[in-house]
Motif scaffolding. Structure first.
Motif, PDB file in Angstrom:
ATOM      1  N   PRO A 120     -55.515  21.940  -2.178  1.00  0.00           N
ATOM      2  CA  PRO A 120     -54.173  22.380  -2.583  1.00  0.00           C
ATOM      3  C   PRO A 120     -53.155  21.242  -2.545  1.00  0.00           C
ATOM      4  N   GLU A 121     -52.288  21.246  -3.535  1.00  0.00           N
ATOM      5  CA  GLU A 121     -51.151  20.320  -3.510  1.00  0.00           C
ATOM      6  C   GLU A 121     -49.927  21.140  -3.183  1.00  0.00           C
ATOM      7  N   PHE A 122     -49.155  20.644  -2.259  1.00  0.00           N
ATOM      8  CA  PHE A 122     -48.109  21.479  -1.703  1.00  0.00           C
ATOM      9  C   PHE A 122     -46.956  20.619  -1.228  1.00  0.00           C
ATOM     10  N   ARG A 123     -45.763  21.128  -1.408  1.00  0.00           N
ATOM     11  CA  ARG A 123     -44.590  20.473  -0.829  1.00  0.00           C
ATOM     12  C   ARG A 123     -43.620  21.564  -0.409  1.00  0.00           C
ATOM     13  N   SER A 124     -43.260  21.549   0.828  1.00  0.00           N
ATOM     14  CA  SER A 124     -42.376  22.603   1.333  1.00  0.00           C
ATOM     15  C   SER A 124     -40.950  22.379   0.849  1.00  0.00           C
ATOM     16  N   ALA A 125     -40.219  23.477   0.673  1.00  0.00           N
ATOM     17  CA  ALA A 125     -38.784  23.352   0.457  1.00  0.00           C
ATOM     18  C   ALA A 125     -38.167  22.733   1.705  1.00  0.00           C
ATOM     19  N   LYS A 126     -37.100  21.966   1.513  1.00  0.00           N
ATOM     20  CA  LYS A 126     -36.449  21.354   2.668  1.00  0.00           C
ATOM     21  C   LYS A 126     -34.949  21.480   2.477  1.00  0.00           C
ATOM     22  N   TRP A 127     -34.377  22.474   3.092  1.00  0.00           N
ATOM     23  CA  TRP A 127     -32.934  22.702   3.006  1.00  0.00           C
ATOM     24  C   TRP A 127     -32.261  22.156   4.251  1.00  0.00           C
ATOM     25  N   ASN A 128     -31.103  21.540   4.046  1.00  0.00           N
ATOM     26  CA  ASN A 128     -30.326  21.152   5.238  1.00  0.00           C
ATOM     27  C   ASN A 128     -29.484  22.355   5.650  1.00  0.00           C
ATOM     28  N   GLU A 129     -30.178  23.398   6.018  1.00  0.00           N
ATOM     29  CA  GLU A 129     -29.537  24.694   6.245  1.00  0.00           C
ATOM     30  C   GLU A 129     -28.800  24.699   7.590  1.00  0.00           C
ATOM     31  N   PRO A 130     -27.532  25.069   7.578  1.00  0.00           N
ATOM     32  CA  PRO A 130     -26.818  25.136   8.860  1.00  0.00           C
ATOM     33  C   PRO A 130     -27.259  26.359   9.667  1.00  0.00           C
ATOM     34  N   VAL A 131     -26.879  26.379  10.922  1.00  0.00           N
ATOM     35  CA  VAL A 131     -27.070  27.571  11.742  1.00  0.00           C
ATOM     36  C   VAL A 131     -26.133  28.639  11.201  1.00  0.00           C
ATOM     37  N   VAL A 132     -26.551  29.883  11.217  1.00  0.00           N
ATOM     38  CA  VAL A 132     -25.763  30.938  10.571  1.00  0.00           C
ATOM     39  C   VAL A 132     -24.350  31.010  11.145  1.00  0.00           C
ATOM     40  N   VAL A 142     -51.904   9.627   8.728  1.00  0.00           N
ATOM     41  CA  VAL A 142     -52.256  10.894   9.385  1.00  0.00           C
ATOM     42  C   VAL A 142     -51.450  11.042  10.681  1.00  0.00           C
ATOM     43  N   LYS A 143     -51.311   9.942  11.397  1.00  0.00           N
ATOM     44  CA  LYS A 143     -50.627  10.022  12.690  1.00  0.00           C
ATOM     45  C   LYS A 143     -49.138  10.320  12.557  1.00  0.00           C
ATOM     46  N   THR A 144     -48.579  10.049  11.372  1.00  0.00           N
ATOM     47  CA  THR A 144     -47.153  10.311  11.188  1.00  0.00           C
ATOM     48  C   THR A 144     -46.912  11.600  10.397  1.00  0.00           C
ATOM     49  N   ALA A 145     -47.997  12.342  10.111  1.00  0.00           N
ATOM     50  CA  ALA A 145     -47.866  13.619   9.404  1.00  0.00           C
ATOM     51  C   ALA A 145     -47.118  14.611  10.305  1.00  0.00           C
ATOM     52  N   PRO A 146     -46.550  15.653   9.752  1.00  0.00           N
ATOM     53  CA  PRO A 146     -46.569  16.045   8.346  1.00  0.00           C
ATOM     54  C   PRO A 146     -45.555  15.290   7.483  1.00  0.00           C
ATOM     55  N   HIS A 147     -45.937  15.069   6.221  1.00  0.00           N
ATOM     56  CA  HIS A 147     -45.067  14.386   5.264  1.00  0.00           C
ATOM     57  C   HIS A 147     -44.487  15.332   4.219  1.00  0.00           C
ATOM     58  N   ASN A 148     -45.165  16.454   3.980  1.00  0.00           N
ATOM     59  CA  ASN A 148     -44.721  17.370   2.918  1.00  0.00           C
ATOM     60  C   ASN A 148     -44.054  18.618   3.477  1.00  0.00           C
ATOM     61  N   GLN A 149     -43.682  18.549   4.717  1.00  0.00           N
ATOM     62  CA  GLN A 149     -43.148  19.742   5.370  1.00  0.00           C
ATOM     63  C   GLN A 149     -41.633  19.662   5.519  1.00  0.00           C
ATOM     64  N   ALA A 150     -41.049  20.798   5.806  1.00  0.00           N
ATOM     65  CA  ALA A 150     -39.596  20.865   5.962  1.00  0.00           C
ATOM     66  C   ALA A 150     -39.111  20.006   7.127  1.00  0.00           C
ATOM     67  N   ILE A 151     -39.887  19.971   8.171  1.00  0.00           N
ATOM     68  CA  ILE A 151     -39.548  19.072   9.275  1.00  0.00           C
ATOM     69  C   ILE A 151     -40.750  18.188   9.570  1.00  0.00           C
TER      70      ILE A 151
END
Lengths: 369, 519
Positions: B5-17, B475-484
């Protein structure tokens, strides 16, 4: 933090040619004759390269020539060179290099148990960390592999907050002559200050990992609670057994054997004869730790506790403590005894309860070796 | 085979509600009550003494902003629809049919304080499900009060304590014997109930020896608590003899069915001699779980132990169901009421949908799937099965070790798990404590995942092994495609770096001194 690096260029020579180790210049010469090639420099380079990759331009103090400097060629590191200019090929070189780095926070060395002993003997209170290169590596001062040692160096330089220190890592060595004769005889030579990684991970469905120092001290407290006022308690050498004295508020002698009565130390660093005198007319029990990896209980590094005493105590009289972590990582799931008297070893064979923490025991099988 | 699978997570600079919106924003504006209403009910419905003086600190945003905010947050999770072979958790699909059943007003609107005469339908479900679990275990009575597997293990410890107290032997029966490879909740709950713990090590066959058990049990043993198979996947074939040894010493025997998936329909705890057992409805029985709840540990025991069960117990009395609280020997409650009703209903729906044949087939599939995985994983150089010298087939899960790869590349099992998230795959489960196997991971396929899913998962494992060799730092610096990126675990050890409430956040992060009390 300031790091000094010392490579023992002869460490690990004996392994490939079946020499069990290279303590002393005769063994080194023999190993070289047999065609051994030292790997310690190459392994040190793996660690140093990992450091340079993680922290380009990291500042480092190295011993001169093949004791350090030579293995950094082409790496992006800022070096200060110190230490002996002419090498003798003996432990003196290592010790001299360490003395020249005494103002550093941590000495990283490439070697095995023998090197660890030499380093610890002159390190004073400085932290030490081993890049594993030796034939024997029973001491608790080594990274699991050269890269891991390099990663620890990177954290020490760039991210010291991720590092904790333990003050009582055991420096062990095995008598090589005995080993060549087929006898495995690990001995505790001292304690060292060693950097350890802080846990960088939270278990997905559990709390934090069990802290082994905490487990050991609660196991020790458990044993103290079981003590009565009349029995003689012989406290074996090593961190585990001596933590029992500590739990009773006493100061133990670490490398020696101590005697306790009524939760107080009545004799420090005693030999077999004195113990026999103290045991006259008293019930007696023996408090023991377990050596890492091999799981030795008796007959290795605690020969002061002679067969007569062990015979009187019997298997029921042994009070053993070790963390679950140590027990589950033994190379065989059993504890070994070698009292020098085969019939006694056979009597001791069977299951014992090892105290592993507060109100926690583990059944362990004792085998004669 | 499915492609990687090829995947990239959304990454929002979402504030706290709490940082969003503006003063006065509302989701809905309600009209003021009409005069007739006010006249009828009065104006001060809340007594003055109970009214708060200040306004509650609540987010002030519109309904649309609230929806958008939580959509963004959800986009930054992996959700629960990915391929998750998270071992020891027996991940299953949570059927929407079962979910809709719990939403019916007959279930959604009942309350445990209602009179049992008005709860007959839901009580019938409890009793009927009790019957299904009796068939799967041979036990005589189940209760659903425990809020999870560990809570059910604690129920056992509490029942054993009540039993031995009733027999006048609690001062003598002080020990609980278990295996170092049993779930850690067994020693933990027994200790919490006041028992001393005696652990047995794994010996040459990959499970504790009968000799060790014989040496451990005595007139001091109150109970033994064990899993079988354990998390390594190895079934202890001497289990009947084990139970006999413990019983001969007078001890109670508890079967922790945490790993029931590979044996369901195949064995009965009662026939093996056990006095009690526990099923996790949120694992084996297809009810959902998430981050520590909701969960139900169904605890069942024999007639002899039933008087000591926590109450109330749902029982059929004549033609109707009652909540039996009149049990003088009861160990008390481990939790309020009689169980998490929606979870029990979902598990009941799962069992009814599967039927006896379906349950039997599912355990076959999960064992076959696991052995298929073992074969495939064994072909990847750098991975090693736990207890490599033991050639017994593993049951529904197997513990594996990444140690050879770690030695070769420096990539650890934690690094590896982080990288899995880059493929949209849940990081795998490593191991319970203590880590007997170095650099462990524990996949469990169960009966849900298709061969294509399993192949894809193994394909990703093979790819990361390859990456570890060619580019370990990546690998040691993963995750790279995640929100955080990597979670800095040391923050959890420093209270200054985390906050459980908005008030604590303001105090710690924003340095606000206008804080009342301590959060």
């Amino acid at each position: 933090m300031q790091i000094g690096v010392v490579v023992n260029p002869f460490a690990g020579l004996g392994g490939a040619v079946g020499l069990k180790g290279t303590d002393g210049p005769d063994s080194v010469a023999k190993a070289l004759r047999l065609g051994a090639r030292a790997k310690s420099g190459e392994r040190a380079r793996v660690a140093l390269a990992h450091l340079a990759e993680r922290v380009p331009g990291a500042e480092l103090t190295l011993a001169r020539g093949e004791m350090g400097e030579d293995w950094c060629e082409g790496l992006d590191l800022s070096l200060t060179i110190t230490g002996p200019t002419a090498l003798t090929g003996t432990a003196r070189d290592t010790k001299e290099a360490v003395r020249a780095m005494r103002d550093r926070d941590v000495i990283v060395f490439a070697g095995g148990d023998g090197t660890a002993r030499d380093i610890a003997s002159v390190a004073g209170g400085i932290g030490i960390l081993g890049i594993p290169c030796g034939v024997k590596m029973h001491s608790g001062v080594f990274g699991v592999n050269p890269r891991a040692a390099g990663a620890m160096m990177a954290d020490l330089v760039a991210n010291p907050k991720r590092v904790d220190f333990v003050e009582d890592a055991e420096v062990m060595d095995i008598d090589e002559d005995a080993l060549r004769n087929g006898v495995l005889a690990p001995r505790l030579y001292g304690l060292a200050r060693v950097p350890i990684s802080r846990s960088l991970m939270q278990a997905a469905k559990g709390g934090p990992r069990l802290n082994s120092a905490g487990a050991l001290s609660s196991a020790a407290a458990e044993i103290v609670a079981e003590m009565d006022v009349e029995t003689l308690y012989i406290i074996g050498p090593g961190t585990s057994a001596q933590s029992v004295a500590k739990a009773a508020g006493q100061t133990a002698s670490t490398l020696g054997v101590d005697a306790m009565i009524g939760r107080k130390i009545v004799a420090h660093d005693v030999d077999d004869a004195s113990l026999l005198r103290l045991a006259k007319g008293r019930k007696l029990r023996i408090v023991l730790g377990v050596t890492g990896q091999q799981g030795f209980l008796l007959g290795r590094g605690n020969q002061q506790i002679g067969a007569k005493l062990v015979r009187r105590a019997g298997r029921e009289g042994l009070m053993i403590l070790a963390t679950e972590e140590k027990l589950t990582q033994l190379s065989q799931p059993r504890l070994l005894v070698d009292t020098g008297e085969p019939d006694l070893d056979l009597q001791l064979a069977g299951f014992v309860r090892v105290t592993t923490g507060k109100r926690r025991k583990m059944m362990m099988r004792i085998d004669s070796c | 085979m499915k492609s990687i699978p090829e995947f990239r997570s959304a990454k929002w600079n979402e504030p706290v509600v709490m940082e969003m919106g503006r003063s006065g924003s509302r989701g809905q504006l309600f009209p003021a009550p009409e005069d007739e209403v006010t006249e009828a009910v009065g104006i001060d419905l809340i007594p003055a003494a109970m009214q708060r003086k200040d306004r509650a600190a609540l987010p002030e945003i519109t309904e649309f902003e609230a929806q958008r905010h939580y959509l963004h947050l959800s986009q930054m999770t992996l959700g629960m629809m990915g391929v998750s072979l998270f071992g020891t958790c027996t991940m299953k699909y949570n059927s929407k049919t079962a979910e809709y059943a719990t939403l019916r007003p007959e279930l959604a609107e009942v309350h445990p304080y209602q009179h049992p005469d008005t709860l007959q339908g839901v009580l019938e479900i409890f009793d009927d499900f009790n019957g299904i679990l009796q068939n799967l275990s041979g036990m005589d009575q189940f209760i659903f009060q425990a809020g999870g597997g560990a809570d059910a293990a604690y129920t056992m410890a509490a029942v054993a304590r009540a039993y031995w107290r009733d027999k006048g032997k609690l001062h003598q029966r002080t020990e609980m014997v278990t295996s170092v490879q049993a779930h850690p909740c067994n020693p933990a709950t027994a200790a919490a109930a006041g028992f001393n713990v005696v652990n047995l090590p794994l010996e040459d066959n990959g499970y504790p020896s009968l000799e060790a058990l014989k040496a451990a049990v005595s007139e001091k043993t109150a109970l033994i608590m064990i899993n079988n198979p354990d998390d390594m996947g190895i079934y202890n074939p001497e289990i009947k003899e084990w139970v006999k040894v413990a019983k001969d010493a007078g001890a109670l025997c508890f079967y922790d069915h945490a790993n029931f998936n590979g044996v369901m329909g195949k064995l009965s705890a009662r026939e093996l001699g056990f006095d009690a057992c526990m099923f996790m409805l949120h694992k084996t029985f297809g009810a959902p779980k998430a981050g520590g709840g909701p969960a139900v540990g169904a605890y069942g025991c024999t007639k002899e132990l039933a008087p000591y069960l926590p109450c109330p117990v749902v029982v059929k009395h004549g033609n109707s169901y009652i909540l039996d609280e009149d049990r003088p020997k009861s160990s008390g409650k481990v939790r309020e009421f009689w169980g998490n009703v929606p979870q029990v209903v979902r598990a009941y729906a799962w069992a009814r949908a599967m039927g006896a044949d379906g349950i039997n087939l599912a355990s076959d599939i999960s064992v076959v799937a696991n052995n298929y995985m073992d074969k495939k994983l064994g072909e990847i150089v750098g991975l090693e099965i736990s207890n490599p010298k033991i050639n017994a087939h593993r049951m529904e899960m197997t513990r594996w070790s990444l140690a050879p790869l770690t030695e070769e590349t420096g990539v650890s099992t934690v690094d590896f798990a982080n990288r899995l998230a880059d493929f949209g795959i849940d990081p795998y489960w490593m191991s319970h404590e203590p880590w007997i196997v170095a650099e462990p991971f524990t996949p469990e396929a169960g009966e849900l995942w298709s061969k294509e899913d399993i192949d894809m998962w193994i394909g990703v494992i093979a790819q990361i092994v390859q990456e570890a060799r060619t580019n370990p730092e990546f690998v040691k610096t993963a995750p790279h495609n995640q929100a955080i990126a990597q979670v800095k675990g040391d923050a959890f050890e420093d209270p200054a770096k985390w906050a459980m409430t908005w008030r604590a956040y303001k105090r710690k992060v924003q340095g606000s001194t206008k804080v009342k009390g301590v959060a």
